[in-house]
Structures are given as C-alpha cells and as structure tokens.
Design an enzyme around this catalytic site. Sequence first.
Site, mmCIF file in Angstrom:
data_model
loop_
_atom_site.group_PDB
_atom_site.id
_atom_site.type_symbol
_atom_site.label_atom_id
_atom_site.label_comp_id
_atom_site.label_asym_id
_atom_site.label_seq_id
_atom_site.Cartn_x
_atom_site.Cartn_y
_atom_site.Cartn_z
ATOM 1 N N GLN A 1 15.715 2.058 69.551
ATOM 2 C CA GLN A 1 16.634 3.193 69.525
ATOM 3 C C GLN A 1 15.934 4.460 70.020
ATOM 4 O OE1 GLN A 1 19.914 3.371 68.459
ATOM 5 N NE2 GLN A 1 19.982 1.160 68.238
ATOM 6 N N ASP B 1 26.854 -9.352 60.480
ATOM 7 C CA ASP B 1 26.746 -10.070 61.754
ATOM 8 C C ASP B 1 26.003 -11.388 61.549
ATOM 9 O OD1 ASP B 1 28.113 -8.064 63.124
ATOM 10 O OD2 ASP B 1 26.292 -6.888 63.390
ATOM 11 N N ASP C 1 36.373 -6.157 63.266
ATOM 12 C CA ASP C 1 35.898 -5.542 64.512
ATOM 13 C C ASP C 1 36.025 -6.524 65.680
ATOM 14 O OD1 ASP C 1 34.538 -3.964 66.383
ATOM 15 O OD2 ASP C 1 32.563 -4.575 65.651
ATOM 16 N N THR D 1 28.410 1.822 73.263
ATOM 17 C CA THR D 1 27.114 2.510 73.263
ATOM 18 C C THR D 1 26.163 1.949 74.311
ATOM 19 O OG1 THR D 1 26.391 1.027 71.486
ATOM 20 C CG2 THR D 1 27.229 3.196 70.837
ATOM 21 N N ARG E 1 19.923 4.645 60.886
ATOM 22 C CA ARG E 1 18.671 4.065 60.381
ATOM 23 C C ARG E 1 18.114 4.951 59.273
ATOM 24 N NH1 ARG E 1 20.413 0.918 63.456
ATOM 25 N NH2 ARG E 1 19.408 -0.317 65.099
ATOM 26 N N THR F 1 50.844 -8.475 74.493
ATOM 27 C CA THR F 1 49.892 -9.419 73.901
ATOM 28 C C THR F 1 49.169 -8.784 72.728
ATOM 29 O OG1 THR F 1 49.573 -10.567 76.006
ATOM 30 C CG2 THR F 1 47.831 -10.816 74.363
ATOM 31 N N LYS G 1 31.941 -5.234 57.570
ATOM 32 C CA LYS G 1 32.475 -5.385 58.926
ATOM 33 C C LYS G 1 32.322 -6.834 59.348
ATOM 34 C CE LYS G 1 30.198 -4.203 62.779
ATOM 35 N NZ LYS G 1 30.331 -5.358 63.733
ATOM 36 N N ARG H 1 21.215 -4.221 60.237
ATOM 37 C CA ARG H 1 19.917 -4.769 59.862
ATOM 38 C C ARG H 1 19.139 -3.942 58.824
ATOM 39 N NH1 ARG H 1 17.786 -8.918 62.230
ATOM 40 N NH2 ARG H 1 15.663 -8.149 61.927
ATOM 41 N N LYS I 1 37.977 -5.575 68.644
ATOM 42 C CA LYS I 1 38.093 -4.777 69.877
ATOM 43 C C LYS I 1 39.108 -5.353 70.871
ATOM 44 C CE LYS I 1 33.216 -3.286 69.698
ATOM 45 N NZ LYS I 1 32.683 -4.270 68.712
ATOM 46 N N LEU I 2 40.354 -5.444 70.446
ATOM 47 C CA LEU I 2 41.382 -5.999 71.321
ATOM 48 C C LEU I 2 41.574 -5.158 72.583
ATOM 49 C CD1 LEU I 2 41.903 -7.599 68.711
ATOM 50 C CD2 LEU I 2 44.341 -7.461 69.207
ATOM 51 N N HIS I 3 41.860 -5.833 73.679
ATOM 52 C CA HIS I 3 42.107 -5.159 74.960
ATOM 53 C C HIS I 3 42.865 -6.139 75.851
ATOM 54 C CE1 HIS I 3 40.347 -2.548 78.476
ATOM 55 N NE2 HIS I 3 41.641 -2.785 78.596
ATOM 56 N N ASP I 4 44.175 -5.918 76.020
ATOM 57 C CA ASP I 4 45.002 -6.799 76.834
ATOM 58 C C ASP I 4 46.277 -6.049 77.182
ATOM 59 O OD1 ASP I 4 46.206 -9.218 77.975
ATOM 60 O OD2 ASP I 4 44.789 -10.342 76.732
ATOM 61 N N ILE I 5 47.234 -6.741 77.770
ATOM 62 C CA ILE I 5 48.491 -6.069 78.082
ATOM 63 C C ILE I 5 49.188 -5.695 76.773
ATOM 64 C CG2 ILE I 5 48.724 -7.252 80.294
ATOM 65 C CD1 ILE I 5 50.897 -9.014 78.991
ATOM 66 N N PRO I 6 50.005 -4.642 76.776
ATOM 67 C CA PRO I 6 50.584 -4.150 75.519
ATOM 68 C C PRO I 6 51.277 -5.206 74.671
ATOM 69 C CG PRO I 6 50.952 -2.556 77.249
ATOM 70 C CD PRO I 6 50.341 -3.757 77.919
#
Length: 232
Positions: free
Chosen positions: A190, A10, A59, A119, A181, A68, A32, A211, A61-66
């Site tokens: 956490q 990250d 990573d 999460t 961890r 697309t 990742k 981390r 995380k796609l989320h749209d109409i099928p």
Amino acid sequence: MGKDVIVACDFSSAEKVFEFLDKFTGRKPFVKIGMELYYAEGPSIVKEIKKRGHKIFLDLKLHDIPNTVKKAMSVLSNLDVDITNLHASGTCRMMEAAIEGLTREDGTRPLLIAVTQLTSTDQESMENDLLIHEPIDKVVMHYAANAKKAGLDGVVCSPLEAGKVHDTCGKDFLTITPGVRFADGDVGDQKRVMTPEQAKLIGSDYIVVGRPITAAEDPVAAYERCVKEFCD
C-alpha cells in the site's frame, strides 16, 4: 445504521469462513461476502451467516443491461442482506432499475451502493484502457453524483475521497471505504495507508477491513480494536 466496521470474509469455502466466525462468541461482526465465497458456496452461505446473527454486505458489483440487473437484484433482495452493490459505470438507468428490482413489495430494501472506479484503476489505465480523459477525481465525483441522482444510498470509495463525496452528495450519502490498516501493522504494498481513527476523522461511514483482522493472531482482539478506534 451508524458507523460500523465491516470484516471482509474473503475465504474460499464455507468451512473456512465458519472456522473464522466461530471465534466471535460476543459481538457479531458485520461481514462482507465477496465473489470468491459467494461463487464457491452460493446463496446458502448468505442465509447461514445471516441466521448466525451477522449483518451482511453482499459485494457482487453487478453491471449489465438494466433489465438483467433489475431481475438479479430482485433475487438478492430475498436473501435479506443489509447492503449490496453495483458499478456506477452501468449508467443511471441501470442504477434506477436496480433500485426497482431490489425494493420489496412492502417497500423495504437493502442499502444499495455504487462502485465508482476500482482502486486498481489509475489515471493512466483509465485513459489508455477506457478512453476516459477527465481527471480520475472528477470522474469519481461525477459517478457518485449519478448514484445519488439514481436514488442509491452511497458509494464505495477511498478513505481519502470520503470527505469530498460528502461535500458533493451530502452528509447522509454513505461512504464505504476499504484500504484501512492499523498504524503499527504491515502495510504490504500500500502506498497510502489510513488507520481506522483517520478514516473516522475524514468522514467514512463504514470501513471494510480484511487481512488486518482475518489474518491476525487474535482476530477477535483485532476486530475489537478496530471498532474502538473507528466507532467509539
């Protein structure tokens, strides 16, 4: 693929991620690439890290109409990543379309996994913000079952849910679990910490560690320790 440790890179730039990866002169960690790095550097960062010999979990995380999502996945399949993902809440049809787009002409494709509930989502926010009133554990297992039905390879889940996902969807349905961890490490804010060894015992197939490795004084030693505890 067997059990593996995925290092969450990250970072905000190519310069920072390569400064980190250059430390690994032996074993090349599975990495990742998340939204921050991908949006900062674009597809070229994926190609360069792959060229260096690393396996990659993209990573986004796609989320749209099928349709697309299908088209986007066909582009991502050309990047030769090893795992990519989407949101299970996009429906079975969207997940099926994603598989169609991700599958290359020769029939091969990266592994495709689904995010069930983030999460950061708890029972209260799920009910108040999303108007979902079922228990969150039941929702997660339902989404996991939908992902399996749609032909996906697994889900991202809490280490605490990994065993139940395998009970629901079978032992070959992959569980990729963040939130790990070291027992003697800083747990931050956490509430429930799981060590690599505990994640192994509970049935996680992959753990995603950020981390505790990337911010360690000796990242290579921290990574090797994680591999020893989880994979050996």
